[in-house]
Write a protein that holds these residues in place. Structure first.
Motif, PDB file in Angstrom:
ATOM      1  N   GLY A 297       0.758  -1.237   0.000  1.00 36.35           N
ATOM      2  CA  GLY A 297       0.000   0.000   0.000  1.00 36.35           C
ATOM      3  C   GLY A 297       0.787   1.285   0.000  1.00 36.35           C
ATOM      4  N   VAL A 298       2.117   1.241   0.052  1.00 34.40           N
ATOM      5  CA  VAL A 298       2.911   2.472   0.017  1.00 34.40           C
ATOM      6  C   VAL A 298       2.827   3.076  -1.382  1.00 34.40           C
ATOM      7  N   ARG A 299       2.610   4.410  -1.425  1.00 28.86           N
ATOM      8  CA  ARG A 299       2.511   5.088  -2.705  1.00 28.86           C
ATOM      9  C   ARG A 299       3.475   6.263  -2.825  1.00 28.86           C
ATOM     10  N   THR A 300       4.212   6.552  -1.762  1.00 25.21           N
ATOM     11  CA  THR A 300       5.172   7.650  -1.811  1.00 25.21           C
ATOM     12  C   THR A 300       6.526   7.120  -1.362  1.00 25.21           C
ATOM     13  N   PHE A 301       7.565   7.436  -2.153  1.00 19.74           N
ATOM     14  CA  PHE A 301       8.891   6.884  -1.910  1.00 19.74           C
ATOM     15  C   PHE A 301       9.927   8.003  -1.916  1.00 19.74           C
ATOM     16  N   ALA A 302      10.969   7.785  -1.137  1.00 19.25           N
ATOM     17  CA  ALA A 302      12.058   8.748  -1.050  1.00 19.25           C
ATOM     18  C   ALA A 302      13.384   8.005  -1.074  1.00 19.25           C
ATOM     19  N   VAL A 303      14.397   8.691  -1.571  1.00 18.38           N
ATOM     20  CA  VAL A 303      15.761   8.150  -1.570  1.00 18.38           C
ATOM     21  C   VAL A 303      16.664   9.184  -0.910  1.00 18.38           C
ATOM     22  N   PRO A 304      16.839   9.125   0.408  1.00 15.66           N
ATOM     23  CA  PRO A 304      17.765  10.053   1.080  1.00 15.66           C
ATOM     24  C   PRO A 304      19.210   9.672   0.783  1.00 15.66           C
ATOM     25  N   LEU A 305      20.011  10.663   0.446  1.00 17.01           N
ATOM     26  CA  LEU A 305      21.435  10.455   0.189  1.00 17.01           C
ATOM     27  C   LEU A 305      22.255  11.383   1.089  1.00 17.01           C
ATOM     28  N   ASP A 306      21.764  11.537   2.324  1.00 20.01           N
ATOM     29  CA  ASP A 306      22.427  12.392   3.302  1.00 20.01           C
ATOM     30  C   ASP A 306      23.414  11.582   4.132  1.00 20.01           C
ATOM     31  N   ASP A 307      24.315  12.304   4.777  1.00 19.41           N
ATOM     32  CA  ASP A 307      25.271  11.709   5.714  1.00 19.41           C
ATOM     33  C   ASP A 307      26.076  10.585   5.084  1.00 19.41           C
ATOM     34  N   ILE A 308      26.535  10.818   3.861  1.00 21.19           N
ATOM     35  CA  ILE A 308      27.417   9.874   3.168  1.00 21.19           C
ATOM     36  C   ILE A 308      28.562  10.668   2.553  1.00 21.19           C
ATOM     37  N   SER A 309      29.596   9.962   2.137  1.00 23.09           N
ATOM     38  CA  SER A 309      30.682  10.603   1.406  1.00 23.09           C
ATOM     39  C   SER A 309      30.334  10.631  -0.082  1.00 23.09           C
ATOM     40  N   TYR A 310      30.559  11.775  -0.700  1.00 31.24           N
ATOM     41  CA  TYR A 310      30.384  11.793  -2.153  1.00 31.24           C
ATOM     42  C   TYR A 310      31.711  12.087  -2.847  1.00 31.24           C
ATOM     43  N   THR A 311      32.773  11.907  -2.124  1.00 33.72           N
ATOM     44  CA  THR A 311      34.101  12.013  -2.739  1.00 33.72           C
ATOM     45  C   THR A 311      34.743  10.643  -2.895  1.00 33.72           C
ATOM     46  N   ASP A 312      34.209   9.655  -2.171  1.00 38.82           N
ATOM     47  CA  ASP A 312      34.712   8.279  -2.294  1.00 38.82           C
ATOM     48  C   ASP A 312      33.630   7.419  -2.931  1.00 38.82           C
ATOM     49  N   TRP A 313      33.901   6.869  -4.107  1.00 33.02           N
ATOM     50  CA  TRP A 313      32.936   6.021  -4.786  1.00 33.02           C
ATOM     51  C   TRP A 313      32.861   4.650  -4.123  1.00 33.02           C
ATOM     52  N   ASN A 314      31.718   4.019  -4.239  1.00 38.90           N
ATOM     53  CA  ASN A 314      31.554   2.651  -3.728  1.00 38.90           C
ATOM     54  C   ASN A 314      31.937   1.601  -4.771  1.00 38.90           C
ATOM     55  N   CYS A 315      32.142   2.049  -5.995  1.00 42.74           N
ATOM     56  CA  CYS A 315      32.547   1.108  -7.033  1.00 42.74           C
ATOM     57  C   CYS A 315      33.391   1.855  -8.069  1.00 42.74           C
ATOM     58  N   ALA A 316      34.311   1.146  -8.692  1.00 41.53           N
ATOM     59  CA  ALA A 316      35.187   1.759  -9.692  1.00 41.53           C
ATOM     60  C   ALA A 316      34.401   2.206 -10.912  1.00 41.53           C
ATOM     61  N   ALA A 317      33.300   1.509 -11.212  1.00 42.01           N
ATOM     62  CA  ALA A 317      32.519   1.850 -12.400  1.00 42.01           C
ATOM     63  C   ALA A 317      31.977   3.275 -12.333  1.00 42.01           C
ATOM     64  N   ASP A 318      31.629   3.729 -11.120  1.00 39.83           N
ATOM     65  CA  ASP A 318      31.113   5.092 -10.995  1.00 39.83           C
ATOM     66  C   ASP A 318      32.195   6.122 -11.299  1.00 39.83           C
ATOM     67  N   LYS A 319      33.404   5.862 -10.818  1.00 38.08           N
ATOM     68  CA  LYS A 319      34.496   6.793 -11.112  1.00 38.08           C
ATOM     69  C   LYS A 319      34.776   6.836 -12.601  1.00 38.08           C
ATOM     70  N   ASP A 320      34.748   5.656 -13.213  1.00 43.16           N
ATOM     71  CA  ASP A 320      35.014   5.599 -14.652  1.00 43.16           C
ATOM     72  C   ASP A 320      33.931   6.343 -15.434  1.00 43.16           C
ATOM     73  N   ARG A 321      32.695   6.248 -14.995  1.00 44.35           N
ATOM     74  CA  ARG A 321      31.592   6.833 -15.756  1.00 44.35           C
ATOM     75  C   ARG A 321      31.391   8.314 -15.471  1.00 44.35           C
ATOM     76  N   PHE A 322      31.512   8.698 -14.159  1.00 46.11           N
ATOM     77  CA  PHE A 322      31.132  10.055 -13.774  1.00 46.11           C
ATOM     78  C   PHE A 322      32.321  10.962 -13.453  1.00 46.11           C
ATOM     79  N   GLY A 323      33.488  10.373 -13.195  1.00 41.79           N
ATOM     80  CA  GLY A 323      34.648  11.181 -12.845  1.00 41.79           C
ATOM     81  C   GLY A 323      34.742  11.390 -11.337  1.00 41.79           C
ATOM     82  N   THR A 324      35.253  12.534 -10.939  1.00 39.00           N
ATOM     83  CA  THR A 324      35.438  12.811  -9.509  1.00 39.00           C
ATOM     84  C   THR A 324      34.905  14.197  -9.172  1.00 39.00           C
TER      85      THR A 324
END
Length: 895
Positions: A297-324
């Protein structure tokens, strides 16, 4: 119909992102008049105060209606079922014996209630009330008078809110016959989305508490609950894993309860700790998790991306695709969210717009990260923002406009009040404050992050609901008073106790003054000396916990507040004892004053002993009216010292900020387990200092820094200095790389002030467990019996009655304890302070004047005061009676 309501709210939010940033005083066609109607002094103000949140427009009629034994409810064909349930329950609570449904009113003097449909529209018009035409989503009209009640909503939610307002207008009565004043209400919300985000760190709320909260939100016209507890592992660390069946069943129960209360349940999944933004597998895991929530029955969704590092990627593929860098992080997040939006939200008819929390959620400064979100994130995604600062003391219309501009999206505030996960030793019971009028109109909505304590959060959340619904009429203190009255259930004694308790836990970043009502009472006492008045205030505070435990119907509040209730009572006892000490000093009753003074340290230790136990088992001492009650008690003790003519304990000071409650006074309290802790690293020139209250000879200076858990928090490079005037300083010693510093000043050095000053800036913060000056007395103590371990002879005359000399054994024949001041003193009397229960006649008191000793009298219990007579005092001697049990002396005072 619930879905239609939310869609309308979201459509309005989307429109806000596209139209010029102009305010609107009322709904279309109102001509702005209703904004004035919402003022606190408008006609119908009494009814307005009875309804929470404060309505936009309330008008009194000259008539009234009576609750009859039987009441007929005439409901429109599409009347909201939840609203009808509220209406019927409220009528029964008002004394109606029977509530029936019918297609038309029976007449004959019986009260009829019209809910939606043609009957309600006709009744509203007959009562002089405008209908729902021209109202925004969730608006409603309500009228009481001429033997009938009519209510209608712009939509289902509006009807439900009309029913909630009627509930508050109706009395609580055991039998029929109660009268309801004639009233006309026209009302609508200031912003589309209003609610709560359970987004704190620490013990998540219980399932029962969440159900109770959803009931509270519905009753206060809040329409959004975001499920985002940081310590639900399935939201963060285990975000890819499906919920166990029992937990999923509980979430479904929450979703169902929320729907019946017209509250939108929002599920917020936080993958940022491990997600690979470019991974198809992670996208599938995220949307699969959402799908399991959709199915219940949930109809509203959120994706919080707070309180994380955005200078360290979790996978090499992201660095390759998006840069730094920040821009790359924004692009990566936009990529993932757009795919969720397009491949899940768009493919599920009835889903509400996706919400997200950016990693840079706390300011309005342009940055590559924000630019990437503004330009690349789908425009229908709502961006959550905390204001300028993680905990924003103020929030303005201009800031909201800047946030919309810099993020390029509609803004839903994540307001970090009254959340207390960063100050778990406190309850934050003051009102929502510092938010500018007109702010809600600039926003897609307002959500408040509550305390770890759900029921105790209701005081502040009541005021959040009040502001978010009608900011134009909002007054923080008035709303706070309304919250107290509601939670107290209208019982005056309970309300008085709850107000005293909430006042003692008032301070926060939004409400910087602690315990404003208590502080004002203490300040008034300082001016007029009316002890009886202040004692009544303190007695009410002391007794408040027992009253709340006995009478408060919300048992969750009592459970949430348990250690703070205990500590409040104990601080009340300590403060009333301090007040009696002040009165004894005024009356020159030295014996009584000393007796009270000796009680205070143990009372304060008790008051500070109560703890909150967090989810890790950590025991955290709780705070009550800190800076008010403790300062008052310390002031009473200092007044006693002044009356005796002694200097007392040194007073600490610093130019550094203070971390949480680790006040500078803790470095002078004689307890190595407590400490001052700075809120930032010292700069060159930063200092901690002692005021010895009078110039005196300096003994050993001890500076104990660092603590278990943070042993590196000490001054790496510094100097110890002393001064007589606090302006001209002399170096005592330099120190480098040592957390424990002890320096013996040269003989004859005298000073009033001592400080430790940083000579270089450092990143580590500063902890000072103890900063002390030994031998700070103006004289010497000799003789015996010898002091016990941990005690010293000099403590018998060190200027601080809180310290004391304890003998290691019983007195022997001829033994005496002798105090010699550094210079002869003109004095009226000699006072000897000893512990309560000390025996009379234990020693003969002698004084030396003109080079000769003479007897003044004998010790007479804990407090002995003997007149000196003529001549300057050159020494005082206590000649012990042989066989006297090991003597104890707190202070010998020549005064």
């Amino acid at each position: 119909m619930h879905r239609t309501r939310t869609a309308a709210a979201t459509a309005l939010a989307m429109a806000l992102a596209l139209i010029p940033l102009t305010g609107m005083a009322g709904p279309p066609g109102s001509g702005g008049k209703a904004g004035r109607d919402g003022a606190r002094d408008h006609p119908g103000a009494a009814a307005s105060r009875a309804i929470s949140p404060t309505p936009r427009s309330v008008r009194s009629r000259s008539d009234q209606v009576a609750v009859t034994p039987a009441v007929t409810v005439v409901a429109g064909p599409r009347a909201d079922a939840a609203a009808l349930a509220v209406v019927e329950t409220s009528l029964k609570d008002a004394g109606a014996q029977r509530v029936v449904r019918a297609e038309q009113a029976p007449g004959g003097g019986q009260l009829s209630v019209y809910v939606d449909g043609a009957g309600a529209a006709r009744a509203l018009a007959e009562l002089g009330a405008r209908g729902t035409d021209g109202l925004p989503a969730e608006g409603y009209a309500l009228a009481v008078g001429a033997g009938r009640i009519a209510l209608a909503g712009k939509d289902a939610a509006g009807t439900y809110y009309a029913a909630q307002s009627l509930r508050q207008l109706l009395p609580h009565a055991e039998r029929w016959g109660a009268r309801v004043p004639g009233t006309v209400v026209r009302d609508w919300p200031a912003t589309p989305l209003r609610g709560v985000i359970e987004g704190f760190y620490g013990t998540p709320w219980s399932h029962r508490a969440r159900l109770d909260q959803l009931d509270f939100y519905g009753a206060h016209k809040m329409n959004l609950y975001v499920y985002s507890p940081k310590d639900d592992a399935y939201l963060r660390e285990k975000w890819r894993d499906p919920y166990p069946a029992d937990q999923l069943a509980q979430i479904k129960e929450l979703v169902d309860r929320a729907r019946t209360r017209h509250v939108e349940f929002t599920y917020a999944l936080s993958p940022g700790l491990s997600v690979c933004y470019s991974s198809d597998a992670d996208l599938r895991a995220l949307t699969a998790k959402f799908a399991t929530l959709w199915d219940i029955g949930v109809r509203t969704f959120a994706v919080p991306l707070d309180d994380i590092s955005y200078t360290d990627w979790n996978c090499a593929a992201d660095k390759d695709r998006f840069g730094t860098g920040g821009g790359a992080a924004g692009a990566a997040q936009a990529h993932l969210l757009n795919r969720v939006n397009q491949e899940f939200i768009a493919r599920h008819p009835g889903a509400e717009p996706l919400q997200m929390v950016p990693t840079e959620y706390y300011d309005v400064k342009p940055s590559p990260y924000k630019k990437a979100l503004a330009t690349q994130l789908d425009k229908d995604v709502l961006v959550e923002w905390t204001g300028v600062g993680v905990i924003a003391p103020t929030m303005t219309v201009a800031q909201a406009r800047q946030a919309r501009e810099v993020f390029g999206h509609p803004i839903l505030t994540w307001d970090n009040y009254p959340v207390n996960d960063y100050v778990t030793n406190r309850l934050l019971l003051g009102p929502f404050n510092g938010r500018e009028k007109g702010l809600p109109e600039q926003l897609a909505g307002i959500t408040a992050n509550p305390m770890i304590q759900p029921a105790a959060s209701k005081l502040a959340l009541y005021t959040v609901a009040d502001y978010a619904w009608n900011d134009s009429a909002y007054d923080a203190r008035t709303s706070w008073g309304g919250a107290i009255e509601e939670l107290a259930g209208g019982d005056a004694r309970t309300a008085r106790a709850l107000r005293a308790f909430a006042d003692a836990h008032y301070a926060s970043s939004l409400n910087p003054r602690q315990a404003p009502e208590l502080a004002a009472a203490i300040e008034k006492f300082g001016k007029d000396g009316e002890a009886r008045r202040l004692d009544a205030v303190l007695r009410n505070l002391q007794e408040a916990p027992a009253v709340l435990r006995e009478r408060l119907t919300d048992r969750g509040f009592v459970q949430d507040s348990a250690p703070w209730l205990d500590a409040t009572r104990a601080w009340g006892v300590a403060a009333r004892t301090a007040l009696r000490l002040i009165e004894a000093i005024k009356a020159d009753d030295g014996a009584r004053a000393w007796k009270l003074r000796q009680q205070i340290p143990e009372l304060v230790r008790t008051a500070r002993s109560f703890v909150y136990v967090d989810m890790t088992g950590k025991r955290i001492p709780v705070l009550v009216a800190d800076g008010v009650l403790d300062t008052f008690v310390e002031g009473a003790v200092a007044a006693h010292d002044r009356a005796l003519g002694v200097t007392g304990r040194p007073e600490g000071s610093t130019d550094l900020s203070v971390y949480q409650d680790n006040a500078v006074s803790r470095m002078t309290d004689g307890d190595d387990a407590t400490y001052f802790w700075s809120g930032a690293g010292p700069k060159a020139g930063s200092f901690v200092a002692l005021d010895l209250h009078a110039e005196r000879p300096l003994g050993a200076v001890t500076l104990a820094m660092g603590k278990s858990g943070s042993p590196d928090d000490y001054l790496r490079h510094g100097v110890l200095e002393y001064s007589s005037d606090g302006k001209s300083w002399q170096r005592l010693a330099a120190f480098d790389g040592k957390a424990e510093v002890r320096v013996e000043p040269p003989a004859g050095v005298r000073a009033r002030y001592v400080r430790a000053r940083a000579t270089q800036a450092q990143d580590n913060w500063l902890v000072v467990r103890e900063f002390a000056v030994a031998g700070a007395d103006a004289g010497t103590v000799a003789g015996g019996p010898p002091a016990a371990e941990g005690s010293a002879l000099r403590s018998a005359a060190d200027g601080d009655p809180a310290t004391g000399y304890r003998a290691a054994r019983a007195a022997q024949p001829g033994e005496a304890l002798e105090f010699t001041p550094d210079a002869p003193r003109a004095a009226r009397s000699v006072v000897v302070l000893r512990p309560q229960g000390a025996p009379s006649g234990a020693a003969r008191v002698e004084v030396r004047t003109g080079g000769a000793w003479r007897t003044l009298g004998t010790l007479s219990g804990a407090y002995t005061r003997l007149p000196v007579g003529d001549g300057a005092v050159e020494g005082v001697r206590l000649v012990w009676r042989a066989g006297t049990a090991a003597p104890e002396v707190n202070e010998v005072v020549v005064h």
